[in-house]
Each structure stands twice: as structure tokens, then as C-alpha cells.
Design a protein around this motif. Structure first.
Motif, short mmCIF file in Angstrom:
data_model
loop_
_atom_site.label_atom_id
_atom_site.label_comp_id
_atom_site.label_asym_id
_atom_site.label_seq_id
_atom_site.Cartn_x
_atom_site.Cartn_y
_atom_site.Cartn_z
N ALA A 1 3.92 -2.06 -2.97
CA ALA A 1 3.07 -2.50 -4.07
C ALA A 1 3.45 -1.80 -5.36
O ALA A 1 3.48 -2.41 -6.44
N GLU A 2 3.76 -0.51 -5.29
CA GLU A 2 4.04 0.27 -6.49
C GLU A 2 5.34 -0.15 -7.15
O GLU A 2 5.50 -0.05 -8.36
N VAL B 1 -4.36 0.59 -4.59
CA VAL B 1 -3.36 1.47 -3.99
C VAL B 1 -3.91 2.89 -3.87
O VAL B 1 -3.67 3.58 -2.88
N LEU C 1 -3.35 -4.01 1.19
CA LEU C 1 -3.57 -2.60 0.86
C LEU C 1 -4.72 -2.03 1.68
O LEU C 1 -4.76 -0.82 1.94
N VAL D 1 2.35 1.18 0.46
CA VAL D 1 1.94 1.51 -0.91
C VAL D 1 3.12 1.36 -1.86
O VAL D 1 2.99 0.82 -2.95
#
Lengths: 635, 307
Positions: B184-185, B138, B289, B181
């Protein structure tokens, strides 16, 4: 005729003093640590086992004396390297430093690996020195003197192409010592084999003398000639960062993991130095000085936390007798202090606020951003991508140290080595304690450190920093770096004390809420095991398992190789499985192995000249003489 | 208003509203799936429930396991203070910037990953390894998003965002990179799945598996606040909003409405994305990513070209 005699033997400008400081803050705790390191230990794990002497730490008193002698000589030679003002003396000191460190690498001669590591080290370091000698001879040819002052003067009028050649020679020469990829091969061999306090000095300080060399010779004396120098250094630095950290992630030997991580951090330092070189050529001296500050900040930080981590790794090795992380685990309960220090070091190296690694990586990223803002077009994108690669590196480094700390210190012990570990003596803990404090101090007092480093950078870059604003806002101790109006005129702010304070306050608030509202006392029970009978250390994730996603994602570079084998009792019954996995060391396979083969092949060819016949040798001598006479006569 | 009051207001705002956003996303997802679904306030009930349960701590665990919930919540709340919501300009904005935020989040993640390894369970190791894998991939994309924003406004300082007035191509592309992002975070579907405890799919849940009671409540709250922070950051980039001016009540009302509406747009988008894509294999996340990284490069190029 006596031009080789130095006029000014030593120079103590801020740049030299800064490196002396770095040398001593790591050497001092390492020396104190040595006191405890040589006391024989009583790990019951060795009781019924034939362990090598080095593993048991049984050193004779003569050997210990020799160690202290070498250690002092090592530290002194490094001090001379960074202070001397004459190229010839520099080379002598450089050579002493290399040789003494060789003897320290092979100090545990009972290990066959030490000898091999030492050989690789001494060959690589001498290849580097050869390049340095060549560079220095070219400089001498122009300056007719070995003094820095004379060289600095002549460098102003030296033709461009010559400068380029000297730069490349110096880059290879110092790059070998610094561990720039692909010249890093010796580092993961030599650093793990030395006693840990020596690894700590080697990784923390010795390889930094190469950065000193680059700053002193390339930036200070030679003067950056064209912008491709900086671009080249930046590209090498990015590659060094990524290769170092990816290999570190794959490693299962804790000291080798740290050695690879040193390669990575040298890359980060070089990012700062390379950017300084690029910016100074783009006529932005202030921003360049700022970039150098970032690089130097990371340099001192890396010296501190890598020194710390190597000392911790040494304590683990001493307490358990193994460096293989797959055999460790659960040490946080056996060695609580070492674990705590290792945690501090891991947090710093993963650039977590408010510790020192965070400040320098933050600064480096900021400088890249500011540099991009001040340049145009493609250079902007280049600097942005460099910055993003630095971000990737720091993410991978965090993963690497979660693995290192998690597998070594957390969970259940994976072997008897770890099971029977004991906390190390006070003198060893003191060395680690000292460095841990420095990690915190260099994080919190960021503003102050930047201010001091500005003076070093000012000398190295020959800039007047009085137009840059460095200030500390009270009471928040916010560090401010302001650039003069003609270079953006911007200021950047960071307040690590404030971050630390807010973090602590918020954490405490969370704790208070927890104590007020959480019901009852926590109950202790075994880890959830899905109804399986009893979990043991074999169910734990290993370091190799941890790094598996990375191995797959970077498989184009790592080229992993895997073999599974079934050991059969009979056709019907499988007795056990054998599983093997390796990663290919691409630089070794594709560069060094062919190179060594080439050298051996040419040596074989040359041997034909030496068949052992005395007549032939006499003929050689005669023909040489004849040729010389002809040569003298004609020319 | 007093600065200190604003601080507390902002903290309380984040803590109180964050679970609501989580509940809202779940509700929208369930509506899209034609399910009745849980109440929109379920996350609050969960937190209260967890606080009233006695927690079980693994025998293998060390102090790392015990301090992690506090470090996690403290790092998240520290970031919550840096995001411009009520406090657009204050002395604290010099404390840190967008880059510092990335690193402060990393602090919490680092400890959660360690705590997962601490119990000696293979689930924890799995979660920890995967989380660090995703987190490290990331970083470059996130860095480029920050870079593209920086090129437009000349500062990484978050309060500069509040001075933005117009949307540019660069900030649109940058915000979409940031959106990927954030998926994913915040462990959302194509990357992770918050709804399941199946070992093949989970990342964040696997790390928190050994936690129970109030500690788990803190970890969940931290995750929800973190999600809200990311939504606000996307909102600041893609829907710039001017500083609140307390001139008249009508202006304040429309300002506040727009302020919340943009968060709602992101929440709805997130829910739709989650419902409409399938969970991808872990090693495909690298490609996912990688795409965010490329978007980041495009955003930077747009910023360089001044678009």
C-alpha cells in the motif's frame, strides 16, 4: 460547625502552576486577537446583502465592554478552578466558569443557533456538575471537611466500593466537560457558535480543566483503587479519539470540525492519563509518571495548536463571512499569513515532525509500548491495540487536516465569499504568530519540556522522579527518558532538533541539486483539464468528496444517507440535479433523542398532579404536613 | 571509517540503488508476462530525462506546490539516514526510532496530498483523498508490526534490529503484515498501480499528475528511495543479519552477498505478487489493510507468547 470554611484556600503546587501556565499561553494571544476581531470589516461581499450583524462584526461599544468583562471573568474563574484547595470553592469557581462561558457562547445573540447551542451547553454542563456535587458530598460525608488535605487523608481509609462510586461520579462529571464520548454532544454545538477567540480558549483551555479535575481528584486525592479504573478510562479514551476524528472528517463547518477534533485530542490526552492510572495500579509508579508526562505534554500541545487553529478559523470567518468550507478555497493567496499559521497548526495536530504534536504522540505511543513490555499476557495485547488505535487516530487526523487546509486555502475560490477575502489586521495576526512560535518551540525543546513536566507528574502521582533519568545530550539536544532499573531500566531517545536540522539540510540539498541541474525556468500554464474548455472551481474536489472514502469505510458507524433528485423541465429534459448527503449522529439518535423523549413524557405525566385547583394544592400541603408529623414521631 | 563518510555513503547508496530496484521489479514483471519490457536502467533514464525538461507549473498553484518536492525528498532522505545499512550504531541513532520513521514519512505524504489539492484539478483531489484514506488505514497495522518487533527486542530503535540473530514466528508474521503495508505504501498493484494513468485506478500518480520536469524527478526519486527503505526494513525483520565485521575479505564478501540477496528475495516476491493479483476496488483496500491489521495482532500475540 464552620467546617465548610476553608483552611487552605489556594494551593500552588506544580500541577496547579502548570495549568495556570496553559491558561495564560492561550488566553493572552486570544485577548490580543480580540482587539482586531471587533473592528468592523469591509468585505465588499456584504455590500448588497442583508447580512446578520454578527457576520458583519458590527458590535456596539457596550457589547464590546461586556465582552472584555466576561473574558476576564472567564480566565479568572479558570485560574481559581485549577488553584483552589477547597472543594466548595472549587464548585463555585467551576460554576462561574460554566456560566460565564455560556454567556460567551451566546454572545452573538443574533444567531438563533447560538441560543440553541448555549441551551445544549448549559444543560449538559449542569448535568456534569450534578454528578460532581454528588461525588463531593460523598467525600464530605467521610472527611467532614471540604479541604483537599482532609479529603486526601480520609481517602486512604475509605472503603473500596465507595471509592468506585466516587470515581464513576467524578468521571461522568468531568467527562461531560472534557467531552468524553458519549458526553461530547454539547462540544460541537457550543464551540463553533462562540466568537473564535472564545472558542480558542474554550477548546484550548476550558475543557482541559476537566483533565485537571480528573488528575487532581481521581489520581491525587482519591488514589487509584483498582485496575479497572484505568482500563475504563483507556477504553473511553480510544472511543473518544476515533469518534471525534471520524466526525471531524465528515464535517464541513470549519469551526465544528475543529470542535470535533478537540474531542479527539481529549481522547489522546486521556490515553496518557488513563494509562497512568492503570500503571500506578500495576505498581509501576515511574512508568505511570511517564504516562502522565505524555498526557500533560499533549494537553499543553493541544491547547497551543487548537488555540491557534481556532484563531485562524476566526480570521477566515471574519474575512469571508462563512464557515462552510465548501464555499471557501484559494485563500492562501488572499490571506497568506493566516494560511501559513493554519498550516503550522494543521501540521502540529497531524503529529508531523518536528512540531509539538509529534513529540507528544510519539511519547504516548512509547509509553504504551513500554507499559506493555512491563506487563504480561492479555494486558500487553490490550495496550498494543490501544496504541494501534492511537496510530489510526493520528492517520485520520492527518487526513482531516489535509482536507481542512486543502479545501479552505488551496485551489480556486469556490464562492464570492472567498473571492473577496482580505488579510486580517495585525493584532489578529499577532495572536496567531505567537501561538505558531509556541508550536515550534514546544516541538524543538522537547527534552526541556519533558523535564519540566516530570516535576508536575511527580507531584500528581506522588513519585520521586530522581531515579528517572531525564537528560539532554549536547549538542544534539536529544531528549532521554530513562526508567529506573526495577522498571525495565530502559531509556528512550528522541531528538527533534536533530530531525529538524536533518530535514532542513536534506531539503536544501534537494533544492541545490534542483537549481544546479533543472533546466530553464518553470513555465506557468493552466491546470491540465483533459482538453475541457476551462476548469473552474466547480471541477475541484470538495470537502465532502474528499471524505467520501472514509464515509464508505466507516458507514457502519456513520450511517450515511444520500438522496439524489432530478428536477425536470419536461419529461425529456432534466433541468438540474439535487444531491443531498447526511451522516447520522448515532449518539444523538440512539441516546439523546430517546432520553429527551423520556424526560418530556415523564414531565407530561407529572403535570397531571398540577391541574390548577387550589383545593387540591391545599390537600397536598396538608397531607405532606401529616406525613412529616408521622415521620418525626415514628423515627 | 569516519562516521560522516558513512552517512554520505548511506545516502548515496540509497539514492543510487533505489531506481535500480524499481527497474528490477518492472523487468521481472515484464519477464513474467513474457514481454521484453524496458531496460532495467529505465528509471535512471527517466530521471535524467525529467531533469532536462522545462517544467510547467499550474497558474492556480501556490508555494505549497513548489516546496512539496523538496519536503518529500528531505523527509525520505532523513528516514534513509535512520535505517541501519552501513551505520549500525552511531550518535544519530538516538535521533529517532521506528515510530519516528512513520511520522517522518507522514510529513512528506501530508505535503504531497496538499500539493495535489493545490492545483484545483479533480484528479489531484481524487489522489489526495485516496492517499490519505489508504495511509490512515495503514497506520494501525504498521503500529502493530512495530509493537510486535518491540516486544521481542525491547526497543523501537532500529539499530537493535541489527543485533537480531534468529527468526521467530512473530517476526515472520510481522514481516508479512509489513509486506502488505508496503504494497500500500509504495503504491503497488492490489492497492494502486504505478504503471497506469487511468483516473479510476491511480492514487499516487494522480497526486503527482501536475508535476513535470525536475520536480517530478524529485518526487519519483523520493518514491523509489521510500520503497527501498521499506524493503530494507522488511529484510531486517525477516532475515536478521549481524553487524558487519571487517575481519577478513571472504567474510565480508559472503556477508555482502547475503545482504543483497535478501533484498532481491523481497523484490522478486513483490514482482510476483504484482503480476499475479488484480487491482482491487478502493473500498476493498479497507479489507486488505484490515487483513494486515489482523496479521499484526497475530504477530503481537506470537511475540507475547514468546514464539
Amino acid at each position: 460547625m464552620l467546617d465548610f470554611l476553608p483552611k487552605q484556600l489556594f494551593l500552588f503546587d506544580p500541577l496547579s502552576l502548570f495549568f495556570i501556565f496553559v491558561i495564560f499561553i492561550v488566553s493572552l494571544p486570544s485577548a490580543i486577537y480580540s482587539l482586531g476581531y471587533f473592528t468592523p470589516k469591509a468585505n465588499p461581499c456584504f455590500a448588497g446583502r442583508q447580512a446578520p450583524a454578527a457576520e458583519k462584526n458590527e458590535y456596539s461599544s457596550a457589547k464590546i465592554t461586556l465582552f472584555w468583562f466576561l473574558l476576564v471573568l472567564f480566565v479568572l474563574s479558570m485560574c481559581v478552578v485549577v488553584t483552589v484547595g477547597n472543594v466548595l470553592v472549587f464548585l463555585v469557581a467551576w460554576e462561574i466558569m460554566s456560566l460565564v462561558s455560556y454567556f460567551l457562547v451566546v454572545f452573538d445573540t443574533t444567531h438563533e443557533k447560538s441560543i440553541q447551542a448555549g441551551t445544549i451547553y448549559i444543560i449538559m454542563t449542569h448535568i456534569g456538575t450534578a454528578f460532581l456535587v454528588a461525588a463531593f458530598l460523598i467525600l464530605h460525608k467521610y472527611a467532614h471537611s471540604f479541604d483537599f488535605a482532609a479529603i486526601k487523608n480520609v481517602c486512604l481509609i475509605m472503603p473500596g466500593p465507595t471509592k468506585d462510586i466516587v470515581f464513576l461520579l467524578l468521571l461522568v462529571g468531568f467527562g461531560t466537560k472534557a467531552g468524553i464520548v458519549p458526553l461530547h454532544v454539547w462540544l460541537p454545538y457550543a464551540h463553533p457558535q462562540a466568537p473564535s477567540q472564545i472558542s480558542s480558549i474554550m477548546s484550548g483551555v476550558m475543557i482541559k480543566t476537566a483533565i485537571y479535575g480528573i488528575i487532581r481528584f481521581v489520581i491525587f486525592l482519591l488514589g487509584v483503587n483498582s485496575s479497572w479504573w484505568g482500563v475504563l478510562v483507556l477504553i473511553l479514551a480510544v472511543i473518544t479519539c476515533l469518534v471525534g476524528v471520524i466526525y471531524a472528517l465528515m464535517e464541513r463547518d470549519i469551526k465544528r470540525l475543529l470542535a470535533y477534533s478537540s474531542v479527539e485530542n481529549m481522547g489522546i490526552i486521556l490515553l496518557g492519563v488513563g494509562l497512568a492510572m492503570l500503571l500506578v495500579n500495576m505498581k509501576m509508579p515511574y512508568l505511570a509518571a511517564f504516562a502522565l508526562i505524555a498526557g500533560l505534554y499533549h494537553l499543553v500541545n493541544h491547547a497551543i495548536f487548537k488555540g491557534l487553529l481556532f484563531l485562524c478559523a476566526g480570521s477566515v470567518y471574519k474575512a469571508t463571512g462563512t464557515r462552510d468550507i465548501e464555499k471557501l478555497g484559494g485563500l492562501i493567496k488572499k490571506m497568506p499569513q493566516t494560511a501559513f499559521y493554519f498550516l503550522i497548526g494543521s501540521m502540529a495536530i497531524s503529529a508531523l515532525p518536528p512540531l509539538n504534536g509529534f513529540v507528544s504522540e510519539w511519547l504516548t505511543l512509547q509509553v504504551f509500548f513500554l507499559g506493555a513490555l512491563n506487563s504480561a499476557g492479555g494486558a500487553r495485547l490490550f495496550l498494543g491495540i490501544c496504541a494501534s488505535m492511537l496510530a489510526l487516530t493520528s492517520g485520520l487526523a492527518a487526513a482531516c487536516f489535509v482536507k481542512a487546509f486543502g479545501v479552505v486555502f488551496l485551489g480556486l475560490p469556490r464562492s464570492n465569499y472567498a473571492q473577496s477575502a482580505k488579510e486580517v489586521p495585525l493584532s489578529m495576526n499577532f495572536g496567531m504568530f505567537f501561538l505558531s512560535i509556541l508550536v515550534i518551540v514546544f516541538g524543538i525543546a522537547a527534552g526541556l519540556v519533558i523535564k519540566l513536566l516530570a516535576k508536575v507528574a511527580a507531584v500528581a502521582m506522588n513519585v520521586d522522579i530522581s531515579t528517572m533519568r531525564f537528560s539532554l545530550y549536547n549538542p544534539t539536544l536529544t531528549a532521554q527518558v530513562g526508567l529506573p532499573a526495577k522498571e525495565l531500566g530502559k531509556s528512550i531517545y528522541l531528538s527533534t532538533p536533530m530531525i529538524a536540522l536533518v530535514l532542513i539540510v536534506m531539503g536544501l540539498a534537494g533544492f541545490v541539486v534542483y537549481r544546479l541541474f533543472a533546466k530553464g525556468k518553470p513555465v506557468s500554464y493552466q491546470t491540465w483539464d483533459c482538453g475541457y474548455y476551462k476548469l473552474d472551481s466547480r471541477n475541484e474536489y470538495t470537502g465532502t468528496a474528499f471524505s467520501k472514502p472514509f464515509r464508505i469505510a466507516f458507514s457502519f458507524f456513520l450511517q450515511p444517507y444520500r438522496k439524489t433528485q432530478k428536477v425536470r423541465e419536461s419529461f425529456y429534459q432534466v433541468k438540474s440535479f439535487a444531491y443531498e448527503t447526511h451522516t447520522t449522529l448515532v449518539f444523538k439518535k440512539y441516546i439523546y433523542v430517546p432520553l429527551i423523549a423520556l424526560v418530556l413524557k415523564s414531565a407530561k405525566f407529572m403535570r397531571r398532579m398540577q391541574p390548577g385547583s387550589i383545593h387540591l394544592y391545599l390537600a397536598y400541603i396538608f397531607s405532606t404536613l401529616l406525613l412529616l408529623i408521622i415521620f418525626m414521631h415514628k423515627f | 571509517m569516519n562516521k560522516i563518510t558513512l552517512f554520505f555513503l548511506q545516502l548515496i547508496f540509497f539514492i543510487v540503488v533505489a531506481p535500480f530496484l524499481s527497474g528490477l521489479i518492472t523487468k521481472i514483471k515484464n519477464s513474467l508476462r513474457m514481454r521484453k519490457g524496458q531496460s532495467i536502467f529505465q528509471p535512471y533514464y527517466n530521471l535524467i530525462k525529467l531533469f532536462s525538461k522545462i517544467q510547467v507549473v499550474s497558474e492556480t498553484a501556490s508555494w505549497i506546490f513548489r516546496v512539496t518536492p523538496f519536503i518529500l525528498i528531505s523527509s525520505t532522505l532523513t528516514v534513509a539516514l535512520l535505517v541501519p545499512v552501513f551505520i549500525f550504531s552511531n550518535p544519530l541513532y538516538r535521533m529517532g526510532d521506528f515510530i519516528a520513521i512513520i511520522f517522518i514519512f507522514a510529513l512528506g505524504r501530508f505535503f504531497l496530498a496538499l500539493a495535489a489539492l493545490d492545483t484545483g484539478s479533480s484528479f489531484g483531489g481524487m489522489g489526495s483523498s485516496r492517499e490519505m484514506f489508504i495511509a490512515s488505514l495503514v497506520e494501525p497495522a504498521l503500529c502493530l508490526v512495530v509493537f510486535s518487533v518491540f516486544l521481542q527486542f525491547g526497543s523501537t530503535n532500529l539499530s537493535v534490529f541489527s543485533g537480531m540473530h534468529a527468526v521467530s514466528v512473530s517476526s515472520l508474521v510481522g514481516a508479512s503484515a509489513l509486506f502488505l503495508v508496503v504494497i500500500a505504501e509504495t503504491s503497488r498493484v492490489p492497492v494502486d498501480n504505478q504503471e497506469t494513468h487511468l483516473e479510476l485506478t491511480m492514487v499516487h500518480e494522480a497526486m503527482a499528475l501536475e508535476y513535470s520536469g525536475a520536480s517530478l524527478a524529485l518526487i519519483e526519486l523520493a518514491a523509489q528511495v521510500k520503497q527501498m527503505i521499506w524493503f530494507f526494513l522488511i529484510a531486517q525483520i525477516i532475515f536478521p543479519i549481524t553487524t558487519l565485521s571487517l575481519v577478513n575479505l571472504k567474510g565480508l564478501f559472503s556477508w555482502g552477498l547475503w545482504y543483497l540477496a535478501r533484498i532481491l528475495i523481497i523484490v522478486i516476491t513483490m514482482a510476483i505478487v504484482e503480476v499475479s493479483v488484480a487491482k482491487m476496488r478502493l473500498f476493498r483496500v479497507a479489507d486488505f489493510l484490515g487483513f494486515a491489521f489482523v496479521l499484526g495482532i497475530i504477530a503481537s500475540i506470537c511475540a507475547i507468547l514468546g514464539a
